[in-house]
Write an enzyme that holds these catalytic residues in place. Structure first.
Site, mmCIF file in Angstrom:
data_model
loop_
_atom_site.group_PDB
_atom_site.id
_atom_site.type_symbol
_atom_site.label_atom_id
_atom_site.label_comp_id
_atom_site.label_asym_id
_atom_site.label_seq_id
_atom_site.Cartn_x
_atom_site.Cartn_y
_atom_site.Cartn_z
ATOM 1 N N ARG A 186 0.813 -1.213 0.000
ATOM 2 C CA ARG A 186 0.000 0.000 0.000
ATOM 3 C C ARG A 186 0.843 1.257 0.000
ATOM 4 N NH1 ARG A 186 -4.973 -2.652 2.268
ATOM 5 N NH2 ARG A 186 -6.557 -1.084 2.527
ATOM 6 N N ARG A 213 -18.839 -2.349 8.898
ATOM 7 C CA ARG A 213 -17.447 -2.348 9.358
ATOM 8 C C ARG A 213 -17.131 -0.984 9.961
ATOM 9 N NH1 ARG A 213 -13.311 -4.607 4.799
ATOM 10 N NH2 ARG A 213 -12.126 -2.800 5.489
HETATM 11 P P1 AMP Z 1 -8.784 -3.509 3.819
HETATM 12 O O1 AMP Z 1 -9.739 -4.533 4.301
HETATM 13 O O2 AMP Z 1 -7.788 -4.051 2.832
HETATM 14 O O3 AMP Z 1 -9.438 -2.247 3.336
HETATM 15 O O4 AMP Z 1 -7.903 -3.088 5.100
HETATM 16 C C1 AMP Z 1 -8.506 -2.529 6.250
HETATM 17 C C2 AMP Z 1 -7.487 -1.742 7.050
HETATM 18 O O5 AMP Z 1 -6.393 -2.597 7.445
HETATM 19 C C3 AMP Z 1 -6.807 -0.593 6.307
HETATM 20 O O6 AMP Z 1 -7.585 0.568 6.310
HETATM 21 C C4 AMP Z 1 -5.519 -0.441 7.111
HETATM 22 O O7 AMP Z 1 -5.752 0.203 8.341
HETATM 23 C C5 AMP Z 1 -5.163 -1.883 7.414
HETATM 24 N N1 AMP Z 1 -4.307 -2.458 6.349
HETATM 25 C C6 AMP Z 1 -4.627 -3.453 5.458
HETATM 26 N N2 AMP Z 1 -3.595 -3.712 4.637
HETATM 27 C C7 AMP Z 1 -2.604 -2.857 4.995
HETATM 28 C C8 AMP Z 1 -1.280 -2.624 4.526
HETATM 29 N N3 AMP Z 1 -0.777 -3.281 3.469
HETATM 30 N N4 AMP Z 1 -0.551 -1.666 5.153
HETATM 31 C C9 AMP Z 1 -1.028 -0.986 6.195
HETATM 32 N N5 AMP Z 1 -2.268 -1.143 6.674
HETATM 33 C C10 AMP Z 1 -3.051 -2.071 6.097
#
Ligand code: AMP
Length: 213
Positions: free
Chosen positions: A91, A154
């Site tokens: 990311r 969520r």
């Molecule tokens: P997602 O379900 O992929 O939208 O992830 C939910 C949350 O998890 C994000 O908003 C971040 O806070 C954290 N997160 C997920 N993947 C990453 C990553 N590669 N780097 C940092 N934080 C992450």
């Protein structure tokens, strides 16, 4: 060797849905940092001496969890996987550099959607806490009343957290996507289509690029 697939795109582009289909169809591991972090929300990371003491606190604010935590999750998961679809990572530029040191990739899928579509899909998204299945208040309402009644939002799908997450995507993740444009497995898919339309494009792209791998 099974295909090593990276899937990228803004929040709400359908990465989770499509990754689950890829994992089923191609027999690869679904490695999702969002999922792994949601399962470890309360983990004590105070030893890092950073802004918050748990992954969950970053997630609720819509901010990125520190690289040290996320890199370790991905490295351990990829080590164990023979073929994977990696969803939610990298990311930012440092994570992309870390990933370079962990593995090669056969396919880099990018799902394109507008910011407006992201906001609409995420703020209307509801999750069934029993099955983890995603629904939408307008576009995908469950037929079963019992399921309808138990749906939850969520914590990071509130309007405020969504706007923060999309800002982080535009500032930090979009430049990482640009970095993969010259990769031989790079392909962009129109994520505004129906899930089945997106899936058809993805299968074609994987079959073309992962041949012989
Ligand atoms: P997602 O379900 O992929 O939208 O992830 C939910 C949350 O998890 C994000 O908003 C971040 O806070 C954290 N997160 C997920 N993947 C990453 C990553 N590669 N780097 C940092 N934080 C992450």
């Amino acid at each position: 060797m099974e295909p090593r697939i990276l899937i990228m795109g803004p929040q709400g582009a359908g990465k989770g849905t499509q990754s689950r289909r890829i994992a089923d169809e191609y027999g690869v591991e679904h490695v999702t940092t969002g999922g792994a972090l949601r399962a470890n929300k309360q983990k004590d990371i105070s030893h890092l001496g950073l802004e918050y003491d748990t992954p969950g606190a970053y997630m609720e604010a819509g901010e990125l969890v520190p690289d040290a935590v996320v890199d370790a999750i991905v490295e351990a998961a990829l080590d164990e996987a023979d073929g994977f679809v990696l969803d939610g990572y990298p990311r930012n530029a440092d994570q992309a550099a870390a990933l370079d040191g962990m593995t090669d990739l056969d396919v880099v899928l990018v799902l394109d959607i507008s910011r407006e579509t992201s906001v609409e899909r995420l703020t209307g998204r509801r999750v069934d806490p029993e099955t983890g299945e995603n629904y939408h208040v307008e576009f995908d309402v469950p037929d079963d009343e019992v399921v309808r009644e138990r749906l939850v939002q969520r914590e990071d799908d509130t309007r405020e957290a969504v706007e923060t997450r999309l800002d982080v995507f535009e500032d930090e993740t979009a430049p990482v996507i640009d970095r993969y444009r010259d990769h031989e497995g790079y392909v962009e898919v129109d994520g505004e289509q129906s899930p089945d339309g997106v899936w058809a494009d993805i299968r074609t792209a994987i079959d073309e690029r992962a041949k012989g791998s």
